[in-house]
Design an enzyme around this catalytic site. Sequence first.
Site, short mmCIF file in Angstrom:
data_model
loop_
_atom_site.label_atom_id
_atom_site.label_comp_id
_atom_site.label_asym_id
_atom_site.label_seq_id
_atom_site.Cartn_x
_atom_site.Cartn_y
_atom_site.Cartn_z
NE ARG A 20 -2.34 0.58 3.62
CZ ARG A 20 -3.04 0.32 4.71
NH1 ARG A 20 -4.35 0.26 4.66
NH2 ARG A 20 -2.42 0.09 5.85
CG HIS A 50 1.40 -8.71 5.75
ND1 HIS A 50 0.92 -8.71 7.03
CD2 HIS A 50 1.25 -7.45 5.31
CE1 HIS A 50 0.49 -7.49 7.35
NE2 HIS A 50 0.68 -6.72 6.32
CE1 TYR A 83 3.47 3.96 10.69
CE2 TYR A 83 3.63 1.66 10.08
CZ TYR A 83 3.08 2.91 9.89
OH TYR A 83 2.16 3.10 8.91
CG HIS A 207 3.33 -1.62 12.78
ND1 HIS A 207 4.27 -2.16 11.93
CD2 HIS A 207 2.15 -1.70 12.11
CE1 HIS A 207 3.69 -2.54 10.81
NE2 HIS A 207 2.41 -2.27 10.88
#
Length: 240
Positions: A20, A50, A83, A207
């Site tokens: 993304r 991922h 993050y 995260h």
Amino acid sequence: MIEAAEAGKQVVVLVELKARFDEAANIIWARALERAGAHVAYGIVGLKTHSKVALVVRREGRGLRRYVHIGTGNYNQKTARGYVDLGLLTTDSELGADVTDLFNVLTGHSRQTRYRKLLVAPAALRSGLIDLIDGERQRHLEFGDGRIVIKCNAIVDPASVVALYQASSAGVPVDLIVRACARFRPGVPGTSETLRVRSIVGRFLEHSRIFVFGRDERERFLHGLCRPDGAHNSTAASRP
């Protein structure tokens, strides 16, 4: 990696083109890596890749040594500033062998589904986590010392939610630190009296994913980019 390839090292890179916001940049880097002589793969058809894993193999002395990094975040200098992520850097031989096998799967050289320490979706991550949750439930029923702590982005998978409810109804202390959505009603008599849910909202985006099972000498940690529902993802969690 480009410098390593130009220096004659064997470099293999898996680039997620569906990432993304980063599709264009990833295409540019993939082409640059190919021009430098690196072998670039683009993942498994039908699965979003991922996982965030790096493997360095070096000849040291008379043998080879594997250095493994498993992270919860991308190798991205922008998100690294905002993050909260974790990275495990290890020379553990079993994790090294597992990550080697994982790269063989991701680059199309293997169809392996069993690993020594990794839980890899879609084949084993959800079932492995549910087995660990159920193991704590059974342990608590027998010895009264079960414990579960989970920190992650969200818990919305029905099978995982049911397993955690069952653990709590057996009396297992369950602490869930969930940044976004958690499909639970804590404190329901006979169902979730021992289950607590909290969220951390602060300056940085939480995260990291951490799973803890057991206590004292039985305590086991899982770390990695975990999505228990991973039916359409290739993700991994490590058990150091």
